[in-house]
Write an enzyme that holds these catalytic residues in place. Structure first.
Site, PDB file in Angstrom:
ATOM      1  N   TYR A  22      -2.769  -0.947  10.555  1.00 15.00           N
ATOM      2  CA  TYR A  22      -2.775  -1.242   9.119  1.00 15.00           C
ATOM      3  C   TYR A  22      -1.480  -0.791   8.451  1.00 15.00           C
ATOM      4  O   TYR A  22      -0.819  -1.550   7.744  1.00 15.00           O
ATOM      5  CB  TYR A  22      -3.982  -0.573   8.470  1.00 15.00           C
ATOM      6  CG  TYR A  22      -4.050  -0.736   6.963  1.00 15.00           C
ATOM      7  CD1 TYR A  22      -4.556  -1.893   6.401  1.00 15.00           C
ATOM      8  CD2 TYR A  22      -3.596   0.280   6.117  1.00 15.00           C
ATOM      9  CE1 TYR A  22      -4.623  -2.049   5.021  1.00 15.00           C
ATOM     10  CE2 TYR A  22      -3.649   0.136   4.742  1.00 15.00           C
ATOM     11  CZ  TYR A  22      -4.163  -1.027   4.195  1.00 15.00           C
ATOM     12  OH  TYR A  22      -4.221  -1.195   2.834  1.00 15.00           O
ATOM     13  N   SER A  36       0.848  -1.201   0.000  1.00 18.18           N
ATOM     14  CA  SER A  36       0.000   0.000   0.000  1.00 18.18           C
ATOM     15  C   SER A  36       0.874   1.237   0.000  1.00 18.18           C
ATOM     16  O   SER A  36       2.029   1.197   0.456  1.00 18.18           O
ATOM     17  CB  SER A  36      -0.886   0.003   1.252  1.00 18.18           C
ATOM     18  OG  SER A  36      -1.527   1.247   1.413  1.00 18.18           O
TER      19      SER A  36
END
Length: 678
Positions: A568, A555
């Site tokens: 996360y 990401s």
């Protein structure tokens, strides 16, 4: 369709081809003769409809028929230059076509056109080939069928064989068909129903005779230590050996594999005569064109360790390649095509089963089915007599036939990811599903791994049949579950080439609201999960020796400090560094490891749908339905990132153009300056 003869032909073909006792997949051909009005002259014209080259009887349609003018086809008899030049007759078929002609005529077209019968069936039934390959097949034919079926000695398919069978029919008006030595059967009739019934009578009569008069143990006594392992042990050993065997079978070119532990295979390998019979090879041209002239057989008992089996398989592979090269050298002429590869297409492991290989899953599966046919043929021949296939010289004439080479050259160019086997985690929806779908479209075999088995199987079914995609269950936080998914993959397609670590979830919380359980769950699924998948996959990739790709869907958050997502983003940074570490460690095996850093993918995302989207929207003070637009507006290109954009990046990173790229993180974020890699 206006012609009843052709309609009856298709219906008959579909019935015959639907039952494997009648013929193998894509094997044999059928025909019908009838009359239509010539649109040019307005006069009646006699036509031949015959299954075209490469088609399958069970699924034959009108488009699969070649349509020829019978008068012109039969006129070729007058210009036939003889058996030494009969290959030229295949090109001559083009000048006998009616209209656009339909499918390309096969080599057996002459047989159908020259035999004086309205309907003709040429089939490859196991029972018929058993008689055809028996040492005393001619005598057995008379004994079993009387004068209703005539023996025709082996001759390579072609125009001369058509003349031979036509002569047999003319000289034996009482006959309904013939046994073609080393090959199969041909039957005929005045009506479609009569031809079908005659074919079935020959097949069933041969099978009944073998059952009634054959010996009880045609493959000999049980061979000590070669009996089948228990089902779970069989599967485990097959999975442990699959990567090594696929690597051996792919020495010359990459192959996709298929595994079966069918009872016929296990019984054959458990018997004392299997080494002798396997060495004799197959006989029917359809069989050995798919299976090579003979298989490679592991000559160790079922109890042999994985280490000993692997070592012996490697030795046997070297011997197999040398033997195949000697076969080629012994029979090749100056005009022969170049050797097409010396690796086995069938590998037999006592107590475990059979591995078969091909350019795609269907070809690999069918090769295995054909070798089961060959086992059935050997059983029948040995039950009544001695199995006596056609000679290696004749096999070579078929395998390296100029016409066979031309057929291979006509095949379409393979897609970029053809022969590659991919496993994608978290692939039942969103980014993973888009990646799996694109990989399959580019020619890969795909394993959709997901925590939800039902959804994984449904996603696979959307992509294609089991020759293209399968769904398996995988809890990536559990090492045993991950290994089971990898085993499912290698047993389904033979091995593994490409792994995409995509499984994930997201908890959008600030530091003080993030619990220890939140942290552990986030890291278990993505950091630990990616580690476990990569570790299990790397074992397969290393054992294969074919290189490979591992992709991490990381990401932009792995380098960008966004608000309220400590768990996360930290685990994404963990994944990002795994890419660098594994790229260095696995490079010596030719394994590339790369990452992709998307921005927020809203549409189609399982993560966003499960609550992450609502939390992120709340963080930014916008409505959830506007989240995709919000993400797009903060990018340089002002474009929303979709699952398909990430899939495109996977294709590029794992394709031939970036064969020298590893350790890369590829942004797919429409341009987020704060996430630029430094």
């Amino acid at each position: 369709m206006t012609n009843q003869a052709a309609a009856d032909l298709i219906a008959r073909s579909n019935r015959l081809g639907a039952d494997p006792k009648n013929t193998n997949y894509a094997g044999g051909n059928t025909s019908a003769k009838g009359t239509e009005t010539d649109p040019v002259t307005g006069e009646p014209v006699e036509l031949l409809w015959v299954k075209g080259s490469g088609g399958d009887l069970g699924t034959l349609t009108e488009q699969g028929l070649a349509v020829l003018r019978l008068d012109r086809l039969r006129a070729l008899v007058d210009v036939y230059p003889g058996v030494d030049r009969e290959d030229e007759m295949v090109a001559a078929f083009d000048y006998t076509l009616h209209g656009k002609g339909g499918a390309a005529p096969s080599i057996d077209t002459a047989m159908h056109g020259l035999v004086d019968a309205a309907h003709v069936d040429h089939l490859h039934p196991d029972s018929g080939i058993a008689i055809a390959t028996a040492a005393d097949g001619e005598e057995l034919t008379r004994k079993i069928f009387g004068d209703r079926v005539v023996w025709v000695p082996w001759r390579r398919p072609g125009f001369q064989l058509g003349l031979d069978i036509a002569e047999v029919k003319a000289q034996n008006p009482q006959a309904i068909g013939c046994i073609l030595g080393g090959h199969g059967i041909t039957a005929w009739g005045d009506t479609s129903e009569e031809s079908e019934q005659n074919s079935l009578w020959i097949i069933d009569t041969a099978a009944a005779y073998i059952a009634e008069h054959g010996t009880a143990d045609p493959f000999g006594a049980e061979l000590e230590g070669h009996g089948p392992l228990e089902a779970s042990e069989r599967r485990a050993k097959a999975a442990a050996l699959a990567a090594t065997i696929r690597g051996l079978a792919s020495h010359d070119r990459p192959m996709v594999g298929h595994f079966t532990d069918a009872p016929e295979v296990l019984d054959f390998l458990a018997r004392s005569e299997h080494p002798r019979l396997a060495a004799l090879g197959t006989s029917c041209p359809d069989h050995f064109l798919r299976t090579k002239v003979k298989p490679m057989v592991l000559d160790l008992p079922a109890s042999a360790s994985i280490e000993d089996s692997v070592a012996r398989l490697k030795e046997l592979h070297e011997a197999y390649r040398a033997d195949y090269q000697a076969y080629y050298d012994a029979h090749a002429t100056a005009e022969s095509p170049a050797i097409r590869g010396a690796d086995p297409l069938i590998v037999l492991v006592p107590g475990v089963g059979m591995f078969s290989y091909g350019a795609n899953k269907q070809t690999a599966r069918v090769a295995g089915e054909f070798y089961v046919n060959a086992i059935n043929v050997m059983r029948g021949a040995e039950a009544l007599s001695t199995y006596s296939p056609i000679s290696d010289a004749e096999k070579f004439r078929i395998e390296y036939w100029a016409l066979e080479e031309a057929k291979l050259q006509r095949m379409p160019k393979p897609k970029p990811h053809a022969t590659r086997i991919a496993l994608v985690t978290g692939a039942a929806s969103g980014i993973g599903k888009a990646i799996a779908t694109r990989l399959a479209a580019e020619g890969a075999c795909v394993v959709i791994a997901d925590l939800d088995l039902e959804k994984a199987q449904a996603a696979a079914a959307e992509i294609g049949n089991a020759d293209v995609a399968i769904g398996v269950q995988a809890n990536v936080t559990d090492a045993a579950a991950v290994q089971a998914a990898i085993d499912d993959a290698v047993l389904a397609f033979g091995g593994l080439d490409l792994v995409v670590n995509n499984a994930g979830l997201s908890l959008s919380k600030p530091l003080l609201e993030t619990t220890e359980a939140d942290w552990d769950l986030q890291h278990d699924v993505m950091a630990k999960g990616s580690f476990l998948v990569s570790k299990a996959a790397a074992r397969v990739l290393i054992d294969q020796g074919l290189g490979g790709d591992i992709i991490y869907i990381s990401s932009k958050n792995s380098v960008f400090a966004g608000p309220n997502n400590i768990a996360y983003s930290a685990t994404k940074a963990d994944q990002a560094h795994q890419v660098r570490l594994l790229a260095v460690e696995l490079g010596e095996y030719g394994i590339k490891v790369n990452g992709i850093n998307p921005d927020g993918v809203v549409r189609g995302s399982g993560i966003f749908a499960s609550g992450w989207g609502a939390n992120r929207a709340k963080t930014y003070g916008i409505e959830e339905e506007d989240l995709g637009k919000f993400y797009a507006q903060r990018t340089i290109l002002k474009r929303e990132v979709l699952p398909e954009n990430v899939a495109n990046a996977v294709i590029v990173l794992t394709g031939p153009e970036l064969s020298h790229t590893t350790g890369l993180h590829l942004p797919v974020d429409a341009g987020v300056a704060a996430a630029f890699l430094r």
